[in-house]
Write an enzyme that holds these catalytic residues in place. Structure first.
Site, short mmCIF file in Angstrom:
data_model
loop_
_atom_site.label_atom_id
_atom_site.label_comp_id
_atom_site.label_asym_id
_atom_site.label_seq_id
_atom_site.Cartn_x
_atom_site.Cartn_y
_atom_site.Cartn_z
N TYR A 266 -4.99 5.27 19.04
CA TYR A 266 -4.08 4.35 18.36
C TYR A 266 -3.60 4.96 17.05
O TYR A 266 -2.39 4.95 16.74
CB TYR A 266 -4.78 3.02 18.10
CG TYR A 266 -3.92 2.01 17.38
CD1 TYR A 266 -2.93 1.30 18.05
CD2 TYR A 266 -4.12 1.74 16.02
CE1 TYR A 266 -2.15 0.35 17.40
CE2 TYR A 266 -3.35 0.80 15.36
CZ TYR A 266 -2.37 0.11 16.04
OH TYR A 266 -1.60 -0.82 15.38
N TYR A 267 -4.51 5.53 16.28
CA TYR A 267 -4.11 6.14 15.02
C TYR A 267 -3.57 7.55 15.21
O TYR A 267 -2.80 8.03 14.37
CB TYR A 267 -5.27 6.09 14.01
CG TYR A 267 -5.29 4.75 13.32
CD1 TYR A 267 -4.42 4.47 12.28
CD2 TYR A 267 -6.12 3.73 13.77
CE1 TYR A 267 -4.39 3.23 11.68
CE2 TYR A 267 -6.10 2.49 13.18
CZ TYR A 267 -5.23 2.24 12.14
OH TYR A 267 -5.19 1.00 11.56
N GLU B 176 -3.89 -17.92 50.96
CA GLU B 176 -5.20 -18.52 50.72
C GLU B 176 -6.30 -17.83 51.53
O GLU B 176 -7.27 -18.44 51.93
CB GLU B 176 -5.17 -20.03 51.00
CG GLU B 176 -4.22 -20.78 50.07
CD GLU B 176 -4.21 -22.27 50.30
OE1 GLU B 176 -4.39 -22.69 51.47
OE2 GLU B 176 -4.03 -23.01 49.32
N HIS C 271 -3.54 8.11 6.49
CA HIS C 271 -2.76 7.68 5.33
C HIS C 271 -2.21 8.88 4.58
O HIS C 271 -1.03 8.94 4.23
CB HIS C 271 -3.65 6.86 4.38
CG HIS C 271 -3.98 5.49 4.87
ND1 HIS C 271 -4.45 4.50 4.05
CD2 HIS C 271 -3.90 4.94 6.11
CE1 HIS C 271 -4.66 3.40 4.74
NE2 HIS C 271 -4.34 3.65 6.01
N ASP D 76 -12.98 -2.45 26.29
CA ASP D 76 -13.35 -2.22 24.90
C ASP D 76 -12.52 -3.21 24.09
O ASP D 76 -11.31 -3.33 24.29
CB ASP D 76 -13.03 -0.78 24.49
CG ASP D 76 -13.52 -0.44 23.10
OD1 ASP D 76 -13.11 -1.14 22.15
OD2 ASP D 76 -14.28 0.53 22.95
N ARG E 228 -7.38 -7.59 14.54
CA ARG E 228 -6.23 -7.58 13.63
C ARG E 228 -5.00 -8.01 14.42
O ARG E 228 -4.88 -7.72 15.61
CB ARG E 228 -6.02 -6.17 13.06
CG ARG E 228 -4.84 -6.03 12.12
CD ARG E 228 -4.64 -4.57 11.72
NE ARG E 228 -3.57 -4.44 10.75
CZ ARG E 228 -3.08 -3.27 10.31
NH1 ARG E 228 -3.60 -2.13 10.78
NH2 ARG E 228 -2.11 -3.23 9.44
N HIS F 53 -11.87 4.48 10.64
CA HIS F 53 -11.46 3.62 11.75
C HIS F 53 -12.42 3.69 12.93
O HIS F 53 -12.14 3.14 14.00
CB HIS F 53 -10.04 3.98 12.20
CG HIS F 53 -8.99 3.56 11.22
ND1 HIS F 53 -8.72 2.24 10.97
CD2 HIS F 53 -8.15 4.29 10.43
CE1 HIS F 53 -7.75 2.17 10.05
NE2 HIS F 53 -7.40 3.38 9.71
N GLN G 176 0.84 -1.20 0.00
CA GLN G 176 0.00 0.00 0.00
C GLN G 176 0.88 1.25 0.00
O GLN G 176 1.99 1.25 0.54
CB GLN G 176 -0.95 0.01 1.19
CG GLN G 176 -0.28 -0.13 2.55
CD GLN G 176 -1.28 -0.09 3.69
OE1 GLN G 176 -2.43 0.28 3.53
NE2 GLN G 176 -0.83 -0.47 4.88
N ARG H 246 -1.50 8.18 17.60
CA ARG H 246 -0.10 7.82 17.85
C ARG H 246 0.63 7.59 16.52
O ARG H 246 1.74 8.07 16.30
CB ARG H 246 -0.07 6.57 18.73
CG ARG H 246 1.28 5.92 18.98
CD ARG H 246 1.73 4.93 17.93
NE ARG H 246 0.68 4.08 17.42
CZ ARG H 246 0.84 3.28 16.38
NH1 ARG H 246 1.99 3.21 15.75
NH2 ARG H 246 -0.17 2.54 15.94
N LEU I 244 0.62 3.75 1.70
CA LEU I 244 0.90 4.19 3.06
C LEU I 244 2.32 3.80 3.47
O LEU I 244 3.08 4.62 3.98
CB LEU I 244 -0.12 3.58 4.02
CG LEU I 244 0.17 3.75 5.51
CD1 LEU I 244 0.16 5.23 5.89
CD2 LEU I 244 -0.84 2.98 6.34
#
Length: 754
Positions: A281-282, A687, A208, A457, A462, A437, A152, A284, A154
Site C-alpha cells: 500500500y505504501y 437452489e 514521507h 488480513d 482508517r 507502518h 502535514q 504504491r 507530507l
C-alpha cells in the site's frame, strides 16, 4: 524612402520577436538548460506527441478526459482558501485538487498550445505566491511535521511535486520577472520549509521523506538550483559533501553523517527484489515520487543513471508491486494497507508507463496499461500508447514468487503461492517490521480465490480522506486492534502480541526463510521460522498449496510448529467471511456476549460461541456462494472459539468481521496442522448446492521431533497424503529417510509430499 523601408523592416522584426517571446518562449536564453519542458515532458517528447494526436486511441482518450476535467475547473475559477482542515475537509481537498490541476493544465498547455491553460497555471501559481509568504503553520496540530497548505508536510510535498511539473511546462510562457516572483516568494521558501525548517520530516528514511526529497529535487531541477538538488539527493546536513562518485555497489555516495535524502530512501527500504519494507500500500504511494523524480533526473541529469541504481531496483520494484496484487489488481493489505487500492490508481498508471519506457520495453506491462485504460500525457505514456497500437501487448506474468525484505535482501520476506490463473493465491508474511507502518504479525498469511478474500488480513483501521472519521487520519484502533497480532492469521502466545507490540523491539528482528519451492505447480510450499517474537519460544510455519485430482479445487495445508521452554496458551485465529454452515463439534452460545480479553487487541473481539475440539475439528462456511472448510488436528483439551470484531468500539470504527480461533492451553511444544479447503458452490437461482461437504476425513500429526514433522491428510475415500518437513536441513541435495508407523519414507531435499 529607403530609410523608411528599413525602419519598417526593423519594427516588423521587433514585433515578431516580441510576439514569439510572448506566446512560446519568453526570455528563452541560449543556455540549453533553460529549454523547457524538461522534467517529465520533454521538448522532443511534446513534438512527437503533437505529431501523433488523433492517431493513438488510448493516448487521445486520456488527453480528452484530462481536457474535460481541467476545462471544468477553469470554469469554476481559481480558489485558494486559507488552510484549516484535516484530510477530507474542504480546504484540504481544494488544495489537493489545485496541485493536480496545475500539473494537468501545464501538460495541456504544452500539447495543445493553448494559452488558456498556460494562463490558468500562471494565475494559480501567482495566487499561491501571494498567499504563501503570509501563511502560518497549519492550525491542525496532529502531525509531527505540520505543513502550511496542509496539516502535514507530507501533503505540502505532494503539492510541490505536482506544481513543479506545471511550472516546468509554463516556464517559458512566463517573463523573467514573473519567474523571479514565483521562485522567491513561493518555490524557494516552500522548499526550505519542508526541508530545512522540518528536518524531522525531510531527513529520514520513510515514504514521507521520499515525497519531500522529490519535491525539493524537482523544483531544483526546474530552477537549475544545484545546491537545492544536492539537499534533495543527500539530505540536509551533508548536501555540501555530496559528490557524483560511485561506491563499490554502483550507487552514488549518500549522506556521510547519517542516511538521508533521495538515494538513502532508494537504498534502504527496498530489497534487491524490489519489495518495499512498509508493504505494497505504501509502496504504491511512494512509487510516484520515486519514479517521477527518477524520470526527471534521467532527463535533466542523465549522468546519475538513476534507473541503474542498486541493480535497477526501481524497475524491479514495479514488477514486485504488480506481483503483490490479487486477480482484480488490488494490493494485498500487508501492514498498514487500505483494501481496494489497486493498480488502477494514478500512481500505478505512472509506474507502468515509466517501467515500460525506461525498463527495456517489457511487453507484459502493456496488458496492465490496457486494463488501466489510460496513459500519462508525457513521453512515457506516448511510448506505451504507440506499443499498444502496434499490438505489442502480452499477458503480464503473475506467478508464485518469493520477495526478500531488507536493503540487502536478508531480513525475511513475503512469499506468494499461486495456482492456475489465481484460482488460489496464498500470501505469507515473514518480513521485517516495516518501519512505522508495520504490524506485529510474524508468519501470518492471507488467502484469495479469484480475487476474493477467503482468509483475510484486516489491513489498516482508517477511512482515508473521510473527514467524519478522525479527519481521515489513522484511528486509535489502528494501534489497539489492526497492528496487534490477534488481528492476523498467526499464533499468539498468552494473549500477548509479538514483540509485546513494541516498535523498538520489533524493528530489531525479522523472520528467516526456511525454504521456498514452487517448481511443481501442483505442490508449492513456503516455510519460515520466527525465534524472537516471544522470549524462550520458537515458531516454525510451513504452508503448502496443493492440487490433487481427488479434490475439485486446490487446498492449503498449514503446519504451525511451536516449541517453548515453558508451558503457554497458544491461539491460532482464522479470519473468514460469510455464513457458518456446519461444524462437527458442539457449540455453546451465551445470551450476553463478552469481550474475549482486556488488552492487546483481545478487547476488540466479541466471544460469540465456544466449542470443544474433536480429533479432527471441522468448520464449514459459505461466502459468495462458495463453500469452504477448515479441518484441523485438535483434541478434547482444545477450545474452539467463534469471535467477531467490534467490542469496545464506541464509534463503530472497526468492521464487524468474524473469526474462528483454535486455542491450545498449557503446552510447551505443539503442532497446529490445518487444511483450508474450497470445495463447492451454491446457486440461489436453482437452489442446488454442489460439493457442499468437505473431502477431508482426518488431519493428523503422526510424528514430530527437532529433525522432522510429519502430517497426514486422509480423504473421505481413505486415501492418505503425507507431508514431511525437514525442520533443520534445507539443502536440496540432502538425502533423508524416516520410519513412521512402520512405514519407510525416503526423499531428497527439505520436504516430502506424496
Amino acid at each position: 524612402m529607403r530609410n523608411y523601408i528599413v525602419l519598417l523592416v526593423l519594427l516588423n522584426f521587433l514585433f515578431l520577436s516580441c510576439n514569439a517571446n510572448q506566446n512560446d518562449s519568453k526570455n528563452l536564453s541560449g543556455n540549453e538548460n533553460e529549454i523547457h519542458p524538461k522534467l517529465i515532458l520533454t521538448k522532443k517528447g511534446v513534438e512527437e506527441i503533437r505529431s501523433h494526436l488523433g492517431k493513438l486511441p488510448l493516448f487521445d482518450a486520456s488527453l480528452e478526459k484530462v481536457k474535460q476535467e481541467v476545462d471544468q475547473e477553469i470554469e469554476l475559477g481559481i480558489q485558494v482558501p486559507i488552510p484549516k482542515d484535516y484530510s477530507g475537509g474542504y480546504t484540504h481537498e481544494r488544495h489537493k485538487r489545485n496541485f493536480l490541476m496545475i500539473q494537468k493544465a501545464g501538460v495541456l498547455y504544452q500539447i495543445l498550445q493553448d494559452d488558456k491553460y498556460g494562463n490558468y497555471v500562471k494565475d494559480m501559481l501567482f495566487a499561491y505566491a501571494k498567499m504563501y509568504p503570509t501563511l502560518p503553520i497549519h492550525p491542525k496540530p496532529r502531525s509531527y511535521a505540520r505543513g502550511k497548505l496542509f496539516w502535514q508536510c507530507l501533503n505540502d510535498s505532494n503539492w510541490l511535486v505536482y506544481a513543479s511539473q506545471g511550472y516546468d511546462c509554463i516556464y517559458n510562457f512566463l517573463s523573467e520577472e514573473e519567474r523571479s516572483v514565483l521562485e522567491n516568494d513561493l518555490f524557494k521558501p516552500f522548499a526550505d520549509y519542508i526541508s530545512i525548517q522540518n528536518p524531522q520530516f525531510f531527513n529520514r528514511v520513510h515514504n514521507h521523506s521520499t515525497w519531500g526529497n522529490a519535491a525539493v529535487g524537482m523544483i531544483a531541477l526546474v530552477m537549475n538550483d544545484d545546491a537545492l538538488l544536492d539537499r534533495a539527493l543527500y539530505g540536509i546536513k551533508n548536501a555540501a559533501l555530496a559528490s557524483n562518485a560511485k561506491d563499490n555497489d554502483g550507487g552514488f555516495i549518500k549522506n556521510k553523517e547519517g542516511k538521508a535524502g533521495y538515494f538513502a530512501n532508494l537504498e534502504e527500504p527496498f530489497s534487491p527484489d524490489g519489495y518495499y519494507t512498509e508493504g505494497p500500500y505504501y509502496q504504491r504511494y511512494a512509487m510516484y515520487p520515486f519514479l517521477i523524480f527518477a524520470e526527471a533526473l534521467q532527463n535533466v541529469k542523465p549522468e546519475y543513471e538513476v534507473f541503474k541504481f542498486k541493480n535497477n531496483v526501481l524497475l524491479n520494484s514495479i514488477d514486485a508491486l504488480l506481483q503483490l496484487t490479487d486477480a482484480d489488481g488490488e494490493f494485498f493489505p500487508i501492514n498498514d494497507g487500505q483494501k481496494g487500492m489497486s493498480y488502477y490508481s494514478r500512481e500505478l498508471v505512472t509506474a507502468v508507463d515509466v517501467a515500460y519506457a525506461y525498463g527495456g520495453n517489457n511487453s507484459g506491462l502493456l496488458s496492465i496499461a490496457e486494463k488501466q485504460q489510460k496513459v500519462t500525457l508525457d513521453d512515457a505514456g506516448l511510448a506505451v500508447a504507440l506499443a499498444i497500437k502496434d499490438g505489442k501487448a502480452t499477458l503480464f506474468d503473475k506467478k508464485s514468487v518469493n520477495l526478500s525484505d531488507g536493503s540487502k535482501g536478508d531480513e525475511g520476506g513475503v512469499g506468494i503461492l499461486r495456482y492456475g490463473e489465481e484460482d488460489l493465491t496464498l500470501v505469507f508474511k515473514y518480513a521485517a517490521q516495516g518501519l512505522s507502518h508495520g504490524h506485529y504479525d510474524k508468519l501470518s498469511f492471507s488467502l484469495f480465490e479469484k480475487g476474493e478474500e477467503v482468509l483475510q488480513d484486516y489491513g489498516l483501521a482508517r477511512y482515508v480522506n473521510v473527514e467524519q472519521k478522525g479527519g481521515g487520519n489513522y484511528l486509535k484502533e489502528n494501534k489497539t486492534w489492526a497492528k496487534q497480532t490477534i488481528a492476523h492469521n498467526t499464533v499468539i502466545q498468552d494473549e500477548i502480541s509479538h514483540f509485546q507490540g513494541k516498535y523498538e523491539i520489533g524493528s530489531k528482528h525479522h523472520s528467516e526463510l526456511h525454504f521456498f519451492n514452487a517448481d511443481n505447480s501442483d505442490v508449492q510450499l513456503i516455510s519460515a521460522k520466527e525465534n524472537n517474537a516471544y522470549p524462550g519460544s520458537k515458531m516454525h510455519r510451513t504452508l503448502a498449496v496443493v492440487k490433487d485430482e481427488k479434490y475439485t479445487k486446490p487446498y492449503v495445508l498449514d503446519v504451525f510448529r511451536i516449541t517453548s521452554d515453558q508451558p503457554h496458551q497458544f491461539d491460532l485465529p482464522y479470519y473468514y467471511f460469510g455464513q457458518p454452515i456446519s461444524m462437527n463439534f458442539d457449540v455453546n452460545t451465551s445470551s450476553s456476549i463478552q469481550p474475549l480479553g482486556s488488552k492487546n487487541g483481545y478487547q476488540h473481539l466479541w466471544l460469540e460461541a465456544t466449542g470443544q475440539g474433536a480429533t479432527t475439528s471441522q468448520f464449514t462456511w459459505l461466502n459468495h456462494n462458495k463453500f469452504y472448510t477448515i479441518s484441523s488436528n485438535t483434541s478434547k483439551q482444545d477450545e474452539l472459539l467463534f469471535a467477531r470484531i467490534g467490542a469496545n468500539d464506541p464509534n463503530f470504527n472497526l468492521r464487524n468481521d468474524p473469526g474462528f480461533i483454535i486455542r491450545r492451553k498449557n503446552v510447551k511444544q505443539t503442532v497446529f496442522a490445518t487444511v483450508i479447503e474450497s470445495h463447492g458452490t451454491y446457486s440461489p437461482v436453482s437452489e442446488f448446492s454442489v460439493s457442499a461437504t468437505s473431502n477431508i476425513k482426518k488431519v493428523q500429526v503422526v510424528y514430530d521431533s527437532e529433525e522432522y514433522t510429519v502430517v497426514q491428510i486422509t480423504n473421505v475415500e481413505n486415501e492418505v497424503k503425507t507431508l514431511i518437513i525437514s525442520n533443520r536441513d534445507t539443502n536440496n541435495q540432502t538425502k533423508h529417510s524416516l520410519k513412521v508407523n512402520n512405514k519407510e519414507f525416503s526423499w531428497v531435499g527439505p520436504f516430502y509430499f506424496k
